[in-house]
Scaffold this active site. Structure first.
Site, PDB file in Angstrom:
ATOM      1  N   HIS A   1      -0.395  13.960   7.510  1.00  0.00           N
ATOM      2  CA  HIS A   1       1.022  14.221   7.753  1.00  0.00           C
ATOM      3  C   HIS A   1       1.885  13.639   6.633  1.00  0.00           C
ATOM      4  CE1 HIS A   1      -0.316  10.441   9.354  1.00  0.00           C
ATOM      5  NE2 HIS A   1       0.890  10.009   9.664  1.00  0.00           N
ATOM      6  N   ARG A   2       1.522  12.459   6.160  1.00  0.00           N
ATOM      7  CA  ARG A   2       2.291  11.814   5.093  1.00  0.00           C
ATOM      8  C   ARG A   2       2.172  12.593   3.787  1.00  0.00           C
ATOM      9  NH1 ARG A   2       5.042   7.540   3.689  1.00  0.00           N
ATOM     10  NH2 ARG A   2       4.707   6.562   1.674  1.00  0.00           N
TER      11      ARG A   2
ATOM     12  N   ASP B   1       9.440   7.536   8.325  1.00  0.00           N
ATOM     13  CA  ASP B   1       9.130   7.060   9.662  1.00  0.00           C
ATOM     14  C   ASP B   1       8.047   7.985  10.197  1.00  0.00           C
ATOM     15  OD1 ASP B   1       9.772   5.012  11.622  1.00  0.00           O
ATOM     16  OD2 ASP B   1      10.332   6.653  12.936  1.00  0.00           O
ATOM     17  N   SER B   2       7.055   7.406  10.796  1.00  0.00           N
ATOM     18  CA  SER B   2       5.930   8.231  11.234  1.00  0.00           C
ATOM     19  C   SER B   2       5.343   7.684  12.520  1.00  0.00           C
ATOM     20  CB  SER B   2       4.856   8.289  10.142  1.00  0.00           C
ATOM     21  OG  SER B   2       4.470   6.988   9.756  1.00  0.00           O
TER      22      SER B   2
ATOM     23  N   GLY C   1      -4.088   1.972  12.358  1.00  0.00           N
ATOM     24  CA  GLY C   1      -3.327   2.563  13.459  1.00  0.00           C
ATOM     25  C   GLY C   1      -4.215   3.349  14.417  1.00  0.00           C
ATOM     26  N   TYR C   2      -3.814   4.579  14.687  1.00  0.00           N
ATOM     27  CA  TYR C   2      -4.535   5.417  15.651  1.00  0.00           C
ATOM     28  C   TYR C   2      -5.637   6.261  14.992  1.00  0.00           C
ATOM     29  CZ  TYR C   2      -0.612   4.209  18.688  1.00  0.00           C
ATOM     30  OH  TYR C   2       0.319   3.521  19.418  1.00  0.00           O
ATOM     31  N   ASP C   3      -5.900   6.037  13.714  1.00  0.00           N
ATOM     32  CA  ASP C   3      -6.905   6.847  12.999  1.00  0.00           C
ATOM     33  C   ASP C   3      -8.257   6.940  13.715  1.00  0.00           C
ATOM     34  OD1 ASP C   3      -5.028   7.351  11.080  1.00  0.00           O
ATOM     35  OD2 ASP C   3      -5.953   6.141   9.500  1.00  0.00           O
TER      36      ASP C   3
ATOM     37  N   GLY D   1       0.819  -1.208   0.000  1.00  0.00           N
ATOM     38  CA  GLY D   1       0.000   0.000   0.000  1.00  0.00           C
ATOM     39  C   GLY D   1       0.853   1.258   0.000  1.00  0.00           C
TER      40      GLY D   1
END
Length: 205
Positions: free
Chosen positions: A186-187, A73-74, A159-161, A16
């Site tokens: 952010h990405r 990295d995020s 994730g934290y979405d 993805g």
């Protein structure tokens, strides 16, 4: 197809992420390949910050393939937790990528805090390095501000979405469609910065 010297490697085996990064870099005439196509193992992420880890991953992929590399990295940094979970976002609750456990731990850590005390930001650091020893890698940093909800909302994202509330959208990141999220996340912000910097480099190169 791009010529051989236009081939770059993405320091990830995530399909993805490869598809998304390919589309965002399409304007640069880069043929982006996954590090898994070269049997490159994941780098040991020993950095203390997002930039450190992105650099480690990019230089690792470039060293083992001989190609220019892109890495990111995020993670989520929560104000009330002094920036945690930060670089440990994917393994906050122990095992890597256990989204449900990570979310449950975050909810528990902020229990009892008012909305105004639940500020947080998603960060994404992207690095492009033309070789393993490139002295001036291109570094981009995207930030997406929001706050942590008391309970998950929405079925999209990962994730934290489900816990990340964005006032301007009146929705959690998991309630947004992928197209909208990918335009403002952010990405996305980091990727647009990276593309602009690489364009400038090419113009002056």
């Amino acid at each position: 197809m791009a010529s051989p010297d236009r081939r770059w490697v993405l320091a990830s085996g995530n399909a993805g992420k490869l598809a998304e990064t390919r589309s965002l870099l399409a304007a640069l005439d880069i043929e982006l390949l996954s590090q898994s196509e070269f049997a490159v193992p994941d780098a040991e992420e020993t950095g203390i910050g997002f930039v450190d880890n992105a650099l480690i991953k990019a230089r690792h992929a470039a060293a083992l393939t001989g190609l220019p590399a892109v890495a990111d990295d995020s993670g989520l940094a929560v104000d009330a937790l002094d920036g945690a979970p930060g670089v440990h976002s994917a393994r906050y609750a122990g095992s890597h990528g256990d989204d449900a456990a990570n979310n449950a731990k975050l909810v528990a850590a902020l229990d009892g805090l008012a909305p105004a005390q639940r500020g947080a930001a998603f960060h994404c650091c992207l690095v492009a390095t033309r070789s393993a020893n490139d002295p001036v890698p291109v570094i981009a940093h995207g930030v997406w501000r929001g706050r942590v909800l008391e309970a998950p909302r929405g079925a999209h994202g990962f994730g934290y979405d489900p816990l990340f509330w964005v006032d301007e959208e009146n929705a959690s990141a998991a309630e947004m469609g992928a197209e909208r999220k990918n335009a403002i996340s952010h990405r996305a912000r980091a990727m647009h910065q990276l593309v602009e910097q690489l364009r400038v480099d090419e113009h002056h190169g």
